[in-house]
Design a protein around this motif. Structure first.
Motif, PDB file in Angstrom:
ATOM      1  N   GLN A   1       3.255   2.944   0.488  1.00  0.00           N
ATOM      2  CA  GLN A   1       1.767   2.797   0.056  1.00  0.00           C
ATOM      3  C   GLN A   1       1.317   1.553  -0.240  1.00  0.00           C
ATOM      4  N   HIS A   2       1.039   0.738   0.747  1.00  0.00           N
ATOM      5  CA  HIS A   2       0.609  -0.891   0.554  1.00  0.00           C
ATOM      6  C   HIS A   2      -0.676  -0.890  -0.100  1.00  0.00           C
ATOM      7  N   GLU A   3      -0.891  -1.951  -0.790  1.00  0.00           N
ATOM      8  CA  GLU A   3      -2.283  -2.500  -0.885  1.00  0.00           C
ATOM      9  C   GLU A   3      -2.613  -3.860  -0.306  1.00  0.00           C
ATOM     10  N   HIS A   4      -2.809  -3.554   1.028  1.00  0.00           N
ATOM     11  CA  HIS A   4      -2.955  -4.764   1.935  1.00  0.00           C
ATOM     12  C   HIS A   4      -4.437  -4.875   2.087  1.00  0.00           C
TER      13      HIS A   4
ATOM     14  N   TYR B   1      -9.499  -1.738   5.368  1.00  0.00           N
ATOM     15  CA  TYR B   1      -9.938  -0.196   5.182  1.00  0.00           C
ATOM     16  C   TYR B   1      -8.941   0.018   4.003  1.00  0.00           C
ATOM     17  N   PRO B   2      -9.145   1.004   3.223  1.00  0.00           N
ATOM     18  CA  PRO B   2      -8.167   1.548   2.282  1.00  0.00           C
ATOM     19  C   PRO B   2      -6.824   2.487   3.093  1.00  0.00           C
ATOM     20  N   LYS B   3      -5.753   2.119   2.547  1.00  0.00           N
ATOM     21  CA  LYS B   3      -4.650   2.578   2.918  1.00  0.00           C
ATOM     22  C   LYS B   3      -4.199   1.860   4.410  1.00  0.00           C
TER      23      LYS B   3
ATOM     24  N   HIS C   1      -6.646   6.990  10.132  1.00  0.00           N
ATOM     25  CA  HIS C   1      -5.663   6.320   9.319  1.00  0.00           C
ATOM     26  C   HIS C   1      -5.969   6.451   7.780  1.00  0.00           C
ATOM     27  N   ARG C   2      -6.949   6.639   7.353  1.00  0.00           N
ATOM     28  CA  ARG C   2      -7.081   7.051   5.846  1.00  0.00           C
ATOM     29  C   ARG C   2      -6.523   8.475   5.641  1.00  0.00           C
TER      30      ARG C   2
ATOM     31  N   ALA D   1      -5.321  17.707   3.058  1.00  0.00           N
ATOM     32  CA  ALA D   1      -6.174  18.525   1.859  1.00  0.00           C
ATOM     33  C   ALA D   1      -6.576  17.332   0.702  1.00  0.00           C
ATOM     34  N   GLY D   2      -5.733  16.264   0.643  1.00  0.00           N
ATOM     35  CA  GLY D   2      -5.663  15.323  -0.352  1.00  0.00           C
ATOM     36  C   GLY D   2      -4.598  14.371  -0.559  1.00  0.00           C
ATOM     37  N   ASP D   3      -4.783  13.354  -1.168  1.00  0.00           N
ATOM     38  CA  ASP D   3      -3.504  12.478  -1.367  1.00  0.00           C
ATOM     39  C   ASP D   3      -2.452  12.996  -2.045  1.00  0.00           C
ATOM     40  N   HIS D   4      -2.492  13.974  -2.593  1.00  0.00           N
ATOM     41  CA  HIS D   4      -1.377  14.686  -3.094  1.00  0.00           C
ATOM     42  C   HIS D   4      -0.283  15.186  -2.052  1.00  0.00           C
TER      43      HIS D   4
END
Length: 236
Positions: A109-112, A128-130, A161-162, A167-170
């Motif tokens: 899970q990069h923060e690029h 973009y996020p993710k 890509h996001r 259902a969610g990031d979980h």
């Protein structure tokens, strides 16, 4: 019975050399049998699985085809997807052992946040996020049924890509950072994989197989050329 680990590699005809070296590096280091499938766009088109027009913002032929992996697996079992612009320095079976049934997808899970506006061959660099999360994925395909052929052909790049199809990031599990080291984006590694350095190198900005980027990554570019020479020697 030990079944081969299914590995899908995004294929772009401009990066054939990268694909070949990556495949060889996977085989050379793996302690388990592998079933490696390059995702070749014309083959998917011939089967009616991929019908999208090329998006001006997609930088590779596999920008969207990667999301057909669950369909290609029949939505059964786990699979690995990886971009072709990578080099494996260790045992991919160790990544396979990280599968966790709590998740639909697992990735680094990069923060690029890119500083540049273009990357290899002048392709557009889209922030973009993710970003880069989908470049290496462990996919629990039975939980990725939202990725139908129709959805993959119609959804926007950002939706895909996001991970908007979850259902969610979980539903997204985190993998250790050494399984997707971004060359010339993150600080250069100071150790080999055996000594704690990254196991999977990723030339997301373009790699030494491009004439204009022969030295991309410095010592890591030399390592890639060494792997290519080893691969050619083995095939002679």
């Amino acid at each position: 019975m030990t079944h081969p680990i299914p590995v899908f590699i995004g294929y772009d005809p401009r990066e054939r050399a990268a694909t070949n070296v990556l495949i060889d590096s996977l085989y050379q280091h793996s302690s388990r049998p592998l079933a490696i499938t390059p995702i070749v766009t014309p083959q998917l088109e011939a089967q009616g699985l991929y019908r999208r027009e090329r998006d001006p913002r997609q930088s590779t032929a596999f920008s969207f085809t990667r999301f057909l992996v669950p369909h290609l697996m029949g939505y059964r079992g786990w699979a690995i997807f990886m971009d072709c612009d990578m080099l494996c320095r260790g045992d991919i079976a160790r990544l396979w052992e990280l599968r966790d049934e709590r998740y639909a997808v697992m990735c680094v899970q990069h923060e690029h946040i890119p500083n540049e506006t273009t990357k290899f061959l002048g392709e557009v660099q889209s922030p973009y996020p993710k970003k880069n999360w989908s470049s290496l994925m462990l996919m629990n395909t039975a939980r990725c049924t939202a990725l139908s052929v129709d959805y993959v052909n119609q959804a926007s790049g950002l939706e895909l890509h996001r991970f908007h199809w979850l259902a969610g990031d979980h539903e997204i599990g985190a993998l250790p950072a050494d399984w997707n080291h971004l060359v010339d984006v993150q600080p250069p590694p100071t150790a080999s994989a055996e000594d704690g350095g990254p196991t999977l190198l990723h030339w997301t900005l373009g790699g030494p197989w491009f004439r204009e980027q022969r030295t991309m990554g410095g010592a890591l570019a030399a390592e890639w050329f060494g792997a290519r020479c080893d691969s050619m020697a083995l095939h002679d």
